[in-house]
Design a protein around this motif. Structure first.
Motif, PDB file in Angstrom:
ATOM      1  N   ILE A  52      17.508  21.130 -50.324  1.00  0.00           N
ATOM      2  CA  ILE A  52      18.234  19.865 -50.506  1.00  0.00           C
ATOM      3  C   ILE A  52      19.309  19.748 -49.428  1.00  0.00           C
ATOM      4  CG2 ILE A  52      19.974  20.801 -52.116  1.00  0.00           C
ATOM      5  CD1 ILE A  52      19.626  18.183 -53.771  1.00  0.00           C
ATOM      6  N   GLY A  53      19.725  18.517 -49.124  1.00  0.00           N
ATOM      7  CA  GLY A  53      20.790  18.296 -48.135  1.00  0.00           C
ATOM      8  C   GLY A  53      20.400  18.893 -46.791  1.00  0.00           C
ATOM      9  N   GLY A  54      21.309  19.667 -46.240  1.00  0.00           N
ATOM     10  CA  GLY A  54      21.058  20.285 -44.946  1.00  0.00           C
ATOM     11  C   GLY A  54      19.898  21.251 -44.966  1.00  0.00           C
ATOM     12  N   SER A  55      19.438  21.623 -46.137  1.00  0.00           N
ATOM     13  CA  SER A  55      18.323  22.560 -46.225  1.00  0.00           C
ATOM     14  C   SER A  55      16.962  21.868 -46.266  1.00  0.00           C
ATOM     15  CB  SER A  55      18.511  23.483 -47.438  1.00  0.00           C
ATOM     16  OG  SER A  55      19.565  24.381 -47.173  1.00  0.00           O
TER      17      SER A  55
ATOM     18  N   SER B  34      17.527  27.798 -49.116  1.00  0.00           N
ATOM     19  CA  SER B  34      18.829  27.579 -49.732  1.00  0.00           C
ATOM     20  C   SER B  34      19.810  28.574 -49.145  1.00  0.00           C
ATOM     21  CB  SER B  34      18.745  27.744 -51.250  1.00  0.00           C
ATOM     22  OG  SER B  34      20.018  27.581 -51.819  1.00  0.00           O
ATOM     23  N   LYS B  35      20.841  28.064 -48.485  1.00  0.00           N
ATOM     24  CA  LYS B  35      21.800  28.980 -47.869  1.00  0.00           C
ATOM     25  C   LYS B  35      22.529  29.782 -48.948  1.00  0.00           C
ATOM     26  CE  LYS B  35      25.287  29.475 -44.411  1.00  0.00           C
ATOM     27  NZ  LYS B  35      26.424  28.950 -43.704  1.00  0.00           N
TER      28      LYS B  35
ATOM     29  N   GLY C 206      21.549  30.042 -51.956  1.00  0.00           N
ATOM     30  CA  GLY C 206      20.548  30.675 -52.826  1.00  0.00           C
ATOM     31  C   GLY C 206      20.756  30.357 -54.283  1.00  0.00           C
TER      32      GLY C 206
ATOM     33  N   THR D 176      21.488  26.825 -55.377  1.00  0.00           N
ATOM     34  CA  THR D 176      21.534  25.376 -55.619  1.00  0.00           C
ATOM     35  C   THR D 176      20.535  24.977 -56.713  1.00  0.00           C
ATOM     36  OG1 THR D 176      22.230  25.010 -53.360  1.00  0.00           O
ATOM     37  CG2 THR D 176      21.262  23.127 -54.494  1.00  0.00           C
TER      38      THR D 176
ATOM     39  N   GLY E  29      24.911  23.901 -43.544  1.00  0.00           N
ATOM     40  CA  GLY E  29      23.613  23.309 -43.853  1.00  0.00           C
ATOM     41  C   GLY E  29      23.249  22.134 -42.957  1.00  0.00           C
ATOM     42  N   ARG E  30      24.182  21.205 -42.799  1.00  0.00           N
ATOM     43  CA  ARG E  30      23.830  19.981 -42.061  1.00  0.00           C
ATOM     44  C   ARG E  30      23.708  20.202 -40.560  1.00  0.00           C
ATOM     45  NH1 ARG E  30      28.740  19.821 -44.326  1.00  0.00           N
ATOM     46  NH2 ARG E  30      30.599  19.499 -43.050  1.00  0.00           N
TER      47      ARG E  30
ATOM     48  N   GLN F 129      23.811  12.285 -43.644  1.00  0.00           N
ATOM     49  CA  GLN F 129      24.430  13.489 -44.189  1.00  0.00           C
ATOM     50  C   GLN F 129      25.360  14.129 -43.165  1.00  0.00           C
ATOM     51  OE1 GLN F 129      22.337  17.146 -44.595  1.00  0.00           O
ATOM     52  NE2 GLN F 129      23.928  18.035 -45.862  1.00  0.00           N
TER      53      GLN F 129
ATOM     54  N   GLU G  90      29.056  13.877 -44.599  1.00  0.00           N
ATOM     55  CA  GLU G  90      29.615  15.106 -45.153  1.00  0.00           C
ATOM     56  C   GLU G  90      30.659  15.709 -44.208  1.00  0.00           C
ATOM     57  OE1 GLU G  90      26.692  17.217 -47.993  1.00  0.00           O
ATOM     58  OE2 GLU G  90      27.025  18.655 -46.393  1.00  0.00           O
TER      59      GLU G  90
ATOM     60  N   GLN H   1      32.833  20.923 -46.872  1.00  0.00           N
ATOM     61  CA  GLN H   1      32.364  19.858 -47.758  1.00  0.00           C
ATOM     62  C   GLN H   1      32.867  20.116 -49.178  1.00  0.00           C
ATOM     63  OE1 GLN H   1      29.975  21.560 -45.751  1.00  0.00           O
ATOM     64  NE2 GLN H   1      29.863  23.202 -47.254  1.00  0.00           N
TER      65      GLN H   1
HETATM   66  O1  PA5 Z   1      25.262  20.651 -45.528  1.00  0.00           O
HETATM   67  C1  PA5 Z   1      25.417  21.298 -46.541  1.00  0.00           C
HETATM   68  O2  PA5 Z   1      26.122  22.313 -46.563  1.00  0.00           O
HETATM   69  C2  PA5 Z   1      24.741  20.912 -47.819  1.00  0.00           C
HETATM   70  O3  PA5 Z   1      24.032  19.751 -47.697  1.00  0.00           O
HETATM   71  C3  PA5 Z   1      23.777  22.001 -48.228  1.00  0.00           C
HETATM   72  O4  PA5 Z   1      22.815  22.177 -47.217  1.00  0.00           O
HETATM   73  C4  PA5 Z   1      23.089  21.649 -49.528  1.00  0.00           C
HETATM   74  O5  PA5 Z   1      24.046  21.439 -50.512  1.00  0.00           O
HETATM   75  C5  PA5 Z   1      22.146  22.743 -49.947  1.00  0.00           C
HETATM   76  O6  PA5 Z   1      22.826  23.936 -50.098  1.00  0.00           O
HETATM   77  P1  PA5 Z   1      22.058  25.286 -50.088  1.00  0.00           P
HETATM   78  O7  PA5 Z   1      21.392  25.432 -48.780  1.00  0.00           O
HETATM   79  O8  PA5 Z   1      23.116  26.326 -50.310  1.00  0.00           O
HETATM   80  O9  PA5 Z   1      21.057  25.257 -51.211  1.00  0.00           O
END
Ligand code: PA5
Length: 445
Positions: free
Chosen positions: A79-82, A139-140, A142, A144, A202-203, A283, A287, A415
């Motif tokens: 999700i998001g940056g991932s 998942s950074k 791990g 989320t 992430g982003r 994003q 963000e 963020q």
């Molecule tokens: O940019 C960011 O930090 C966020 O969008 C994360 O990538 C996002 O919340 C997903 O987090 P994670 O990679 O820890 O699952």
């Protein structure tokens, strides 16, 4: 690599307004380079392109080859940056209809773990029934929830359908070196895994395995992508004069517009393949800059599609917007308008001309109309939608974002606001450890 034209934006500002920000933009770029800015523990993206080794890229290609050989579908859970960067690049480079008529040469790349839609997940698991599928779990942290929930379902289904041994070959983890459930599971199961560097948020992570592995799995040339980013890393470096540095110029122009009351930036494309690039950009900038009560609101439109929905607002709504257009000089294919004997639609004047010529005239006509309507316009031109130019575009936006956030006076690399909904959701779901929050929320309901 890319051309940035700010003429139709600068004309809305007092003379010299953009140039007057040149010293501060240079300072911001230098602070990124020297690691002296807020958020300096998250600057791993800055020289990422030039630091990726041939061995590392070969390893990514090898893992992708294993997945491609053993899978007809690969689910990217994140999700998001991932996930946004991988999705943006894959969609920009893909044939728009290949997924409908798979010819067997490329696996379908699907995305999950970016929502909690019960229908979405049910329909995805149903689609995967009986298919040779694999999973890239990204998942950074791990931990989320959205991603962990999808991965739990996908892991079970993959093991049941493909057997434990094959599941272990076709599940790959991209996560922290030591922390989080994704790392623990990867180590326990013996999955191939990659580390998301601690100093890359992430982003800003699309040029790490987070983006590179899914992009390679989709069949695209990650070396060319990285080369485009590398060349842009040089073109936006501290030694490049302000007027020639597209990232500094973009950052300065949008900050000058913001100071002049233009609080919303609309990123507009004229190629449907760039829809997810808009999402990735939203994003990146949202963000990075939306904090401390400040920040340009990043909005986006697909044109000409959205001229028939958002066009009215852009043309005549509150004059707090500016527009940044991504224009692709040459499309991949050539399609000419055919002759029609009856000419009922009156379009025979276009006979023999390219569809792209009409698109380009729509773009120019729209730009002139928007400028006439009081919307400052920046224009980014890339030669083609290929790996090299997409890599350059990505890095351009990343560097522009770093400089722009610093000009705005925020830490572009944290963020803190993202946590608020998670605390409430966990409290409402009764997660152990959230008892005090649960009680506080119940008192409000
Ligand atoms: O940019 C960011 O930090 C966020 O969008 C994360 O990538 C996002 O919340 C997903 O987090 P994670 O990679 O820890 O699952």
């Amino acid at each position: 690599m890319i051309k940035l034209d700010i003429q139709n934006a600068a004309s809305f500002l007092p003379a010299g307004a953009v140039d007057s920000l040149a010293p501060r933009a240079a300072e911001a770029n230098l602070a990124l380079e020297n690691g002296t800015c807020p958020g300096n523990d998250f600057l791993g993206w800055l020289h990422l392109p030039s630091s990726l080794t041939p061995e590392f890229l070969a390893d990514i290609r090898q893992t992708a080859a294993t997945l491609r050989e053993n899978c007809d579908a690969i689910v990217v859970a994140g999700i998001g940056g991932s996930y946004l960067g991988a999705r943006a690049v894959i969609e920009a480079l893909s044939d728009s209809f290949e997924w409908l008529s798979r010819d067997g040469s490329n696996p379908a790349i699907l995305f999950a773990g970016n929502n909690i839609g019960e229908d979405y997940l049910s329909e995805l698991t149903r689609y995967l029934e009986g298919r040779r599928f694999g999973v890239i779990n990204i998942s950074k942290s791990g931990t989320t929830t959205e991603t962990a929930l999808a991965f739990r379902l996908l892991k079970k289904q993959c093991e049941q359908q493909r057997g434990l041994d094959m599941a272990r070959r076709v599940i790959v983890a991209i996560t922290d070196a030591s922390k989080g459930a994704a790392r623990i599971t990867a180590d326990k199961e013996g999955y191939k895994s990659y580390i998301i560097p601690d100093n890359v948020g992430g982003r800003f992570s699309v040029l790490t395995p987070v983006g590179l592995l899914p992009i390679a799995c989709a069949g695209f040339d990650i070396d060319a992508l990285v080369q485009g980013a590398r060349d842009m890393e040089q073109a936006t470096g501290i030694d490049v004069p302000f007027a020639e540095n597209p990232a500094a110029l973009y950052a300065a122009t949008r900050n000058a517009l913001y100071a002049a009351g233009k609080k919303i930036e609309i990123l507009a494309n004229y190629q449907p393949k760039l829809h997810s690039m808009n999402e990735w950009w939203k994003q990146l900038y949202g963000e990075s800059e939306g904090k401390g009560g400040k920040g340009i609101f990043p909005a986006a439109v697909d044109l000409t599609t959205d001229l028939h929905s958002m066009g009215q607002w852009i043309q005549e709504g509150e004059r707090t917007i500016f527009e940044t257009v991504i224009s692709v000089a040459a499309p991949r294919h050539t399609l000419l308008f055919p002759h029609d004997d009856e000419n009922l639609d009156g379009l025979n004047f276009l006979e023999g001309r390219r569809v792209d010529e009409v698109n380009k005239m729509a773009e120019l006509g729209t730009r002139l109309a928007h400028v006439d309507g009081g919307v400052p316009n920046l224009r980014i031109v890339i030669d083609a939608l290929d790996e090299y130019h997409i890599g350059a575009l990505i890095y351009f936006f990343e560097r522009g974002c770093g400089i722009s956030g610093l000009l705005l006076g925020v830490n572009p690399f944290d963020q803190p606001g993202v946590e608020a909904y998670k605390r409430n959701m966990f409290a409402l779901l009764g997660k152990p450890g959230y008892e005090a929050e649960t009680a506080a929320i119940q008192a409000r309901l």
